[in-house]
Scaffold this motif. Structure first.
Motif, PDB file in Angstrom:
ATOM      1  N   PHE A  58       0.826  -1.203   0.000  1.00  0.00           N
ATOM      2  CA  PHE A  58       0.000   0.000   0.000  1.00  0.00           C
ATOM      3  C   PHE A  58       0.863   1.256   0.000  1.00  0.00           C
ATOM      4  CE2 PHE A  58      -2.400  -3.380   2.157  1.00  0.00           C
ATOM      5  CZ  PHE A  58      -3.462  -3.488   1.278  1.00  0.00           C
ATOM      6  N   GLU A  59       1.911   1.274   0.818  1.00  0.00           N
ATOM      7  CA  GLU A  59       2.809   2.427   0.813  1.00  0.00           C
ATOM      8  C   GLU A  59       3.544   2.541  -0.522  1.00  0.00           C
ATOM      9  OE1 GLU A  59       5.538   2.743   4.024  1.00  0.00           O
ATOM     10  OE2 GLU A  59       3.986   3.226   5.492  1.00  0.00           O
ATOM     11  N   ALA A  60       3.895   1.402  -1.121  1.00  0.00           N
ATOM     12  CA  ALA A  60       4.589   1.423  -2.412  1.00  0.00           C
ATOM     13  C   ALA A  60       3.702   2.039  -3.489  1.00  0.00           C
ATOM     14  CB  ALA A  60       5.007   0.006  -2.811  1.00  0.00           C
ATOM     15  N   GLU A  61       2.438   1.653  -3.513  1.00  0.00           N
ATOM     16  CA  GLU A  61       1.549   2.206  -4.526  1.00  0.00           C
ATOM     17  C   GLU A  61       1.322   3.696  -4.297  1.00  0.00           C
ATOM     18  OE1 GLU A  61      -1.936  -0.172  -5.189  1.00  0.00           O
ATOM     19  OE2 GLU A  61      -0.715  -1.610  -6.324  1.00  0.00           O
ATOM     20  N   ASP A  62       1.222   4.110  -3.038  1.00  0.00           N
ATOM     21  CA  ASP A  62       1.097   5.536  -2.743  1.00  0.00           C
ATOM     22  C   ASP A  62       2.350   6.291  -3.196  1.00  0.00           C
ATOM     23  OD1 ASP A  62      -1.396   5.123  -1.657  1.00  0.00           O
ATOM     24  OD2 ASP A  62      -0.711   5.203   0.433  1.00  0.00           O
ATOM     25  N   ALA A  63       3.519   5.691  -2.949  1.00  0.00           N
ATOM     26  CA  ALA A  63       4.774   6.341  -3.329  1.00  0.00           C
ATOM     27  C   ALA A  63       4.885   6.483  -4.843  1.00  0.00           C
ATOM     28  CB  ALA A  63       5.964   5.544  -2.788  1.00  0.00           C
ATOM     29  N   VAL A  64       4.467   5.456  -5.570  1.00  0.00           N
ATOM     30  CA  VAL A  64       4.529   5.525  -7.028  1.00  0.00           C
ATOM     31  C   VAL A  64       3.525   6.538  -7.560  1.00  0.00           C
ATOM     32  CG1 VAL A  64       4.174   4.227  -9.167  1.00  0.00           C
ATOM     33  CG2 VAL A  64       5.451   3.200  -7.289  1.00  0.00           C
ATOM     34  N   GLN A  65       2.350   6.594  -6.955  1.00  0.00           N
ATOM     35  CA  GLN A  65       1.381   7.590  -7.395  1.00  0.00           C
ATOM     36  C   GLN A  65       1.915   9.002  -7.180  1.00  0.00           C
ATOM     37  OE1 GLN A  65      -1.122   6.819  -9.146  1.00  0.00           O
ATOM     38  NE2 GLN A  65      -2.008   8.868  -9.357  1.00  0.00           N
ATOM     39  N   GLU A  66       2.570   9.230  -6.040  1.00  0.00           N
ATOM     40  CA  GLU A  66       3.179  10.532  -5.789  1.00  0.00           C
ATOM     41  C   GLU A  66       4.296  10.808  -6.802  1.00  0.00           C
ATOM     42  OE1 GLU A  66       4.225  14.215  -4.128  1.00  0.00           O
ATOM     43  OE2 GLU A  66       2.391  13.004  -3.989  1.00  0.00           O
ATOM     44  N   THR A  67       5.060   9.765  -7.141  1.00  0.00           N
ATOM     45  CA  THR A  67       6.100   9.906  -8.158  1.00  0.00           C
ATOM     46  C   THR A  67       5.503  10.333  -9.488  1.00  0.00           C
ATOM     47  OG1 THR A  67       7.517   8.246  -7.103  1.00  0.00           O
ATOM     48  CG2 THR A  67       7.888   8.662  -9.448  1.00  0.00           C
ATOM     49  N   MET A  68       4.397   9.689  -9.886  1.00  0.00           N
ATOM     50  CA  MET A  68       3.756  10.016 -11.155  1.00  0.00           C
ATOM     51  C   MET A  68       3.221  11.443 -11.154  1.00  0.00           C
ATOM     52  SD  MET A  68       4.118   7.466 -13.151  1.00  0.00           S
ATOM     53  CE  MET A  68       4.434   5.703 -13.194  1.00  0.00           C
ATOM     54  N   VAL A  69       2.636  11.851 -10.046  1.00  0.00           N
ATOM     55  CA  VAL A  69       2.101  13.212  -9.955  1.00  0.00           C
ATOM     56  C   VAL A  69       3.231  14.236 -10.080  1.00  0.00           C
ATOM     57  CG1 VAL A  69       0.992  14.874  -8.403  1.00  0.00           C
ATOM     58  CG2 VAL A  69       0.056  12.566  -8.630  1.00  0.00           C
ATOM     59  N   ARG A  70       4.337  13.994  -9.350  1.00  0.00           N
ATOM     60  CA  ARG A  70       5.471  14.924  -9.432  1.00  0.00           C
ATOM     61  C   ARG A  70       6.044  14.960 -10.838  1.00  0.00           C
ATOM     62  NH1 ARG A  70       9.124  14.149  -3.901  1.00  0.00           N
ATOM     63  NH2 ARG A  70       7.390  14.219  -2.398  1.00  0.00           N
ATOM     64  N   ALA A  71       6.168  13.791 -11.458  1.00  0.00           N
ATOM     65  CA  ALA A  71       6.716  13.732 -12.812  1.00  0.00           C
ATOM     66  C   ALA A  71       5.804  14.436 -13.801  1.00  0.00           C
ATOM     67  CB  ALA A  71       6.941  12.280 -13.220  1.00  0.00           C
ATOM     68  N   TRP A  72       4.519  14.252 -13.669  1.00  0.00           N
ATOM     69  CA  TRP A  72       3.555  14.901 -14.565  1.00  0.00           C
ATOM     70  C   TRP A  72       3.670  16.415 -14.452  1.00  0.00           C
ATOM     71  CZ3 TRP A  72       0.433  13.764 -18.490  1.00  0.00           C
ATOM     72  CH2 TRP A  72      -0.596  14.655 -18.813  1.00  0.00           C
ATOM     73  N   ARG A  73       3.746  16.900 -13.222  1.00  0.00           N
ATOM     74  CA  ARG A  73       3.794  18.348 -13.011  1.00  0.00           C
ATOM     75  C   ARG A  73       5.093  18.960 -13.511  1.00  0.00           C
ATOM     76  NH1 ARG A  73       1.417  18.276  -6.804  1.00  0.00           N
ATOM     77  NH2 ARG A  73      -0.805  18.096  -7.365  1.00  0.00           N
ATOM     78  N   ALA A  74       6.184  18.190 -13.438  1.00  0.00           N
ATOM     79  CA  ALA A  74       7.498  18.730 -13.787  1.00  0.00           C
ATOM     80  C   ALA A  74       7.963  18.323 -15.177  1.00  0.00           C
ATOM     81  CB  ALA A  74       8.530  18.273 -12.747  1.00  0.00           C
ATOM     82  N   HIS A  75       7.133  17.607 -15.916  1.00  0.00           N
ATOM     83  CA  HIS A  75       7.611  17.029 -17.166  1.00  0.00           C
ATOM     84  C   HIS A  75       8.013  18.081 -18.177  1.00  0.00           C
ATOM     85  CE1 HIS A  75       7.657  14.690 -20.944  1.00  0.00           C
ATOM     86  NE2 HIS A  75       8.047  13.722 -20.160  1.00  0.00           N
ATOM     87  N   ASP A  76       7.333  19.231 -18.174  1.00  0.00           N
ATOM     88  CA  ASP A  76       7.698  20.269 -19.137  1.00  0.00           C
ATOM     89  C   ASP A  76       9.053  20.885 -18.832  1.00  0.00           C
ATOM     90  OD1 ASP A  76       6.867  21.476 -16.811  1.00  0.00           O
ATOM     91  OD2 ASP A  76       5.816  23.120 -17.810  1.00  0.00           O
ATOM     92  N   ARG A  77       9.572  20.615 -17.612  1.00  0.00           N
ATOM     93  CA  ARG A  77      10.897  21.112 -17.244  1.00  0.00           C
ATOM     94  C   ARG A  77      11.963  20.021 -17.309  1.00  0.00           C
ATOM     95  NH1 ARG A  77       7.499  23.023 -13.315  1.00  0.00           N
ATOM     96  NH2 ARG A  77       8.421  21.721 -11.667  1.00  0.00           N
ATOM     97  N   PHE A  78      11.538  18.794 -17.704  1.00  0.00           N
ATOM     98  CA  PHE A  78      12.487  17.693 -17.845  1.00  0.00           C
ATOM     99  C   PHE A  78      13.380  17.981 -19.042  1.00  0.00           C
ATOM    100  CE2 PHE A  78      13.136  13.297 -19.722  1.00  0.00           C
ATOM    101  CZ  PHE A  78      14.204  12.984 -18.900  1.00  0.00           C
ATOM    102  N   GLU A  79      14.656  18.126 -18.793  1.00  0.00           N
ATOM    103  CA  GLU A  79      15.570  18.593 -19.828  1.00  0.00           C
ATOM    104  C   GLU A  79      16.235  17.472 -20.616  1.00  0.00           C
ATOM    105  OE1 GLU A  79      18.263  21.139 -17.782  1.00  0.00           O
ATOM    106  OE2 GLU A  79      16.746  22.689 -17.392  1.00  0.00           O
ATOM    107  N   GLY A  80      15.943  16.226 -20.273  1.00  0.00           N
ATOM    108  CA  GLY A  80      16.478  15.126 -21.060  1.00  0.00           C
ATOM    109  C   GLY A  80      17.950  14.854 -20.864  1.00  0.00           C
TER     110      GLY A  80
END
Length: 359
Positions: A58-80
């Motif tokens: 349960f904590e793992a799935e919560d952590a991954v969901q938080e990871t996805m949310v952070r990545a989604w919000r910051a993706h336009d700043r992902f410089e590759g």
């Protein structure tokens, strides 16, 4: 972002996959729908990583969901400058390290106390955050991939191994998982952690020593489910459902163990386990066992005779015997996690052998 179904995730999930490559650069220019798909393609392997870090599905799935949310919000700043995969692992690692700050390490009953006797009161149970919990294979392991890598990945989600990981300091834990399980190079791990190669190698050496002192190893040989083990499990299901103590006596190892989180009580020895089943555990008579896949091991959803859920059983076998019965009693949360109905729905069709241990 919504969570994708486990069966629709990437073939790279959870296995001892190769380290990140540079072929994923430039995703920041992709349309939003394509970005979401590319993020979701990494969910299974990230969940496996976070489960090893945190010891809770349960904590793992919560952590991954938080990871996805952070990545989604910051993706336009992902410089590759790195691959999308390594960027997601960096975010997931930071999320896990934040969650582990100030928290007690999760454990199994045998990590906390000596074995109990049959006459020991069962007690009232300890909080959920005390325990290593089971995880469905489909949430953390690839549905396809290299068989050798999949076998290694299954070994690295064994309950005993995940428990051993919790004895490591959080950053050591991350280093060992990334280096030994996921096969990242020391340079790649150093970049992810903002550290040096020397520091990573030192942390890995200390982590290996801690595991070895506890009798665990990150490179334990995989143990595929062969015909003899399948036969053993078939006989176990038959004996348990008939509540045949003579048949169970022949199947249980002399030093087998029984544990039942959330209770701290645990038993060692075939004689005590059988006494328990005939005494305090007599409510197991008439049980129905439904195969599931958990922690890379044979597992079952156990229903009582009246059809009510009772436990997720994760079974360890060795040398032709059952060596551990690990029963998790939080059915309110665990049965939905494993896709099990709230009432016994009749015997499953076909093979009664769990899919968990694979081939």
């Amino acid at each position: 972002m919504k969570r994708s179904s486990a069966s629709g995730t990437t073939a790279a999930g959870g296995s001892a996959a190769s380290a990140p490559n540079e072929g994923e650069r430039g995703e920041q220019a992709a349309p939003q729908g394509e970005v979401a798909d590319r993020l979701e393609a990494h969910r299974t392997e990230l969940t496996g990583y976070c489960y090893r870090m945190l010891g809770s599905a349960f904590e793992a799935e919560d952590a991954v969901q938080e990871t996805m949310v952070r990545a989604w919000r910051a993706h336009d700043r992902f410089e590759g400058r790195s691959s999308l995969r390594s960027w997601l692992y960096r975010i997931a690692t930071n999320v896990c390290l934040d969650l582990l700050k100030g928290s007690q390490r999760r454990a199994r009953p045998m990590d906390l106390s000596s074995p109990s006797s049959v006459d020991t009161p069962i007690g009232t149970g300890l909080p959920e955050a005390t325990w290593i919990g089971p995880v469905p294979d489909e949430r953390v392991l690839a549905s396809a991939g290299d068989p050798a890598e999949t076998a290694v990945a299954r070994e690295s989600i064994r309950l005993a191994f995940v428990s051993a990981l919790q004895r490591l300091a959080p950053r050591q834990r991350a280093v060992l998982i990334l280096r030994e399980v996921l096969s990242w190079s020391a340079a790649e791990v150093a970049e992810l952690l903002g550290s040096s190669v020397a520091s990573v190698n030192s942390a890995l050496q200390r982590a290996r020593a801690t595991l070895a002192a506890g009798g665990e190893s990150a490179d334990a040989p995989p143990r595929p489910l062969d015909d003899a083990q399948r036969s053993l499990l078939t006989r176990y299901v038959d004996a348990f459902e008939r509540f045949d103590m003579d048949a169970l006596t022949a199947l249980l190892h002399e030093d087998s163990t029984l544990s039942m989180p959330p209770y701290e009580l645990w038993l060692r020895g075939r004689a005590d386990i059988l006494k328990w089943l005939l005494g305090p555990g007599c409510g197991c008579e008439g049980s129905h066992l439904v195969p599931v896949a958990a922690n890379g091991r044979p597992a079952f959803g156990q229903y009582r005779a009246d059809g009510s859920p009772w436990a997720i059983q994760v079974i360890e076998t060795e040398g032709g015997h059952v060596t551990a019965l690990q029963s998790f009693l939080d059915t309110e949360r665990l049965f939905p996690l494993f896709g099990l109905p709230p009432r016994y729905a009749g015997p499953p069709e076909g093979d009664r052998t769990p899919a968990a241990a694979g081939s």
